[in-house]
Scaffold this active site. Structure first.
Site, short mmCIF file in Angstrom:
data_model
loop_
_atom_site.label_atom_id
_atom_site.label_comp_id
_atom_site.label_asym_id
_atom_site.label_seq_id
_atom_site.Cartn_x
_atom_site.Cartn_y
_atom_site.Cartn_z
N ASN A 7 0.80 -1.17 -0.12
CA ASN A 7 0.09 -0.01 0.11
C ASN A 7 0.72 1.18 0.12
OD1 ASN A 7 -1.67 2.06 0.57
ND2 ASN A 7 -2.63 1.30 2.38
N ARG A 90 -2.87 -2.24 -3.10
CA ARG A 90 -4.10 -1.13 -3.04
C ARG A 90 -4.17 -0.04 -3.78
NH1 ARG A 90 -5.36 3.53 1.49
NH2 ARG A 90 -7.53 3.65 0.91
N HIS A 179 -13.12 3.12 0.84
CA HIS A 179 -13.27 2.13 1.82
C HIS A 179 -14.16 0.82 1.31
CE1 HIS A 179 -13.29 5.46 5.43
NE2 HIS A 179 -11.98 5.06 4.98
N ARG A 240 -12.17 15.62 8.77
CA ARG A 240 -13.18 15.74 7.81
C ARG A 240 -14.53 16.19 8.04
NH1 ARG A 240 -11.64 10.82 4.62
NH2 ARG A 240 -9.50 11.24 4.08
N GLU A 385 -8.50 -5.04 5.67
CA GLU A 385 -8.40 -4.85 4.12
C GLU A 385 -7.01 -5.44 3.62
OE1 GLU A 385 -8.87 -0.64 5.73
OE2 GLU A 385 -9.46 -0.17 3.58
#
Ligand code: ADP
Length: 403
Positions: A7, A90, A179, A240, A385
């Site tokens: 990743n 990823r 996601h 965020r 993940e």
């Protein structure tokens, strides 16, 4: 079969090497400050963490160093790099192009490049990692596992914004979602727990980490999702804002004389839990301060849970059936007070919260936090993940081997 999961961020490379025979992690680590004068590598094998100062002026040099560590006589776990049968990457954005993971070829690379503008922070380093891995292991199959893929099945009415037609056609303005690999992983795990096949399962999955998103899953497919064209939309997150009135942007640019970049930074890096509390983006810190009576921390935690409850209500109405609500991510997996607030706001859906189960289901444990007679179970399902990426890569490699 050994599968290497990579990743790549703009200045980091995270990795895990799996033995897929029993899905165990043989080695894992993170290289930070890639591209700077001195980089750092934290490499873990057999539960032992090793720290190295390395030189990684780019991702290619960084990955070479990591591979050297994997085959090192002291800290390595491989005799030779040839033991790696597949590399899973990823990749954040493939827009609506791929609904599944794919083996990387020139066309896939073109698609990743074609989405640079839509994912300027992630796709370029993701591709740098792919190129570096191809250079280091030219004969090993490489797979791309996209964050957007699970969400590429959203129906048109869910992904369309009511904006000028030209924005949609020419500038690809629509909801993509993110996601996806996490939502897909917990969907698979939950189907197994419920004793159903994946294509029969109906869920609301909530990924609550630093970034937060929710997905409505009907018969194993995503039909609605809370993030948008970018990851800024939806739930309140660490830094965020989540959903706001879009006109706030024009108002604050004029009122405070801010530039586009300043507003972008404010909404992505200075808002959310940090903006509301004024003290931290980290839920652990906020809960400690809230307990002591800090009003900003209390409001941030309240708002965080309230937004989730509101989204669950709306997803409940669009799902023809619902088997369970799933909570995952750092907050979902660990934060008992937030989980309690969310469950206590869902009484009208027949959710019966179980405080004892809420206390014990933490740190990687899977299980319900509702009572056995709850009309709707709320399950904690730890996400993984990297394992999902490794599983997809193995499946693609096996397909190649089968010819
Ligand atoms: P990322 O999205 O970066 O992968 P994580 O999934 O690790 O992040 O989630 C980070 C969030 O999880 C932080 O807000 C952190 O405070 C929260 N978190 C982690 N452990 C706990 C805990 N034991 N209690 C409350 N919050 C926790």
């Amino acid at each position: 079969m050994k599968i290497f999961v990579v990743n790549c961020g703009s200045s980091s490379i995270k990795y895990k090497l799996y033995s897929m025979t029993n899905e165990t992690v043989l080695a894992s680590g993170v290289m930070e400050r890639v591209g700077e004068a001195r980089s750092q590598l934290s490499h873990t094998t057999n539960g032992q963490k090793h720290q190295f100062a390395v030189e990684a002026p780019d991702h290619t040099a960084g990955l070479k160093d990591i591979i050297a560590k994997l085959t090192d006589p002291d800290v390595g776990v491989l005799e030779s790099v040839d033991e790696i049968r597949g590399v899973g990457h990823r990749v954040v954005h493939a827009g609506e192009r791929y609904t599944d993971s794919v083996l990387i070829d020139d066309e896939v690379i073109d698609v990743i490049e074609d989405h640079f503008q839509l994912s300027p922070l992630h796709n370029p380093p993701n591709l740098a990692g792919i190129r570096a891995a191809i250079e280091a292991m030219p004969d090993t199959p490489q797979a791309a596992v996209f964050d957007t893929a699970f969400l590429a099945t959203l129906p048109e009415r869910a992904y369309t914004y009511a904006v000028p037609h030209e924005w949609q056609q020419k500038y690809r303005v629509r909801k993509y979602g993110f996601h996806g690999t996490s939502h897909r992983y917990v969907t698979h795990q939950t189907a197994e727990v419920l004793g159903k096949s994946v294509d029969e399962v109906n869920l609301i999955t909530c990924h609550l980490g630093n970034g937060c998103s929710m997905t409505a899953v009907h018969n194993g497919r995503a039909i609605e999702h809370s993030m948008g064209m970018t990851p800024l939309a939806g739930l309140v997150m660490g830094t965020r804002s989540g959903d706001i009135d879009p006109a706030i942007v024009f108002y604050i640019m004029k009122a405070a004389g801010l530039s586009v970049d300043q507003v972008d930074k404010a909404l992505n890096k200075e808002s959310g839990l940090l903006g509301v509390s004024g003290i931290s983006n980290d839920m652990r810190d906020l809960l400690i301060e809230a307990e002591k009576g800090h009003p900003g921390a209390q409001l941030a935690a309240e708002l965080f849970a309230y937004r989730i409850i509101r989204y669950i209500g709306s997803y409940y109405t669009i799902l023809p059936e619902l088997d369970a609500i799933v909570l995952t991510g750092g907050i979902g997996e660990n934060s008992q007070p937030i989980r309690a607030k969310v469950c206590q706001g869902l009484g009208r859906l027949g959710v019966k919260f179980d405080p004892r189960r809420n206390e014990t289901t933490i740190r990687g444990k899977l299980g319900p936090i509702t009572t056995d007679d709850s009309a709707l179970p709320v399950l904690i399902v730890p996400t993984n993940e990297e394992l999902m990426i490794a599983r997809d890569t193995r499946a693609l490699v096996e397909r190649v081997l089968a010819g």
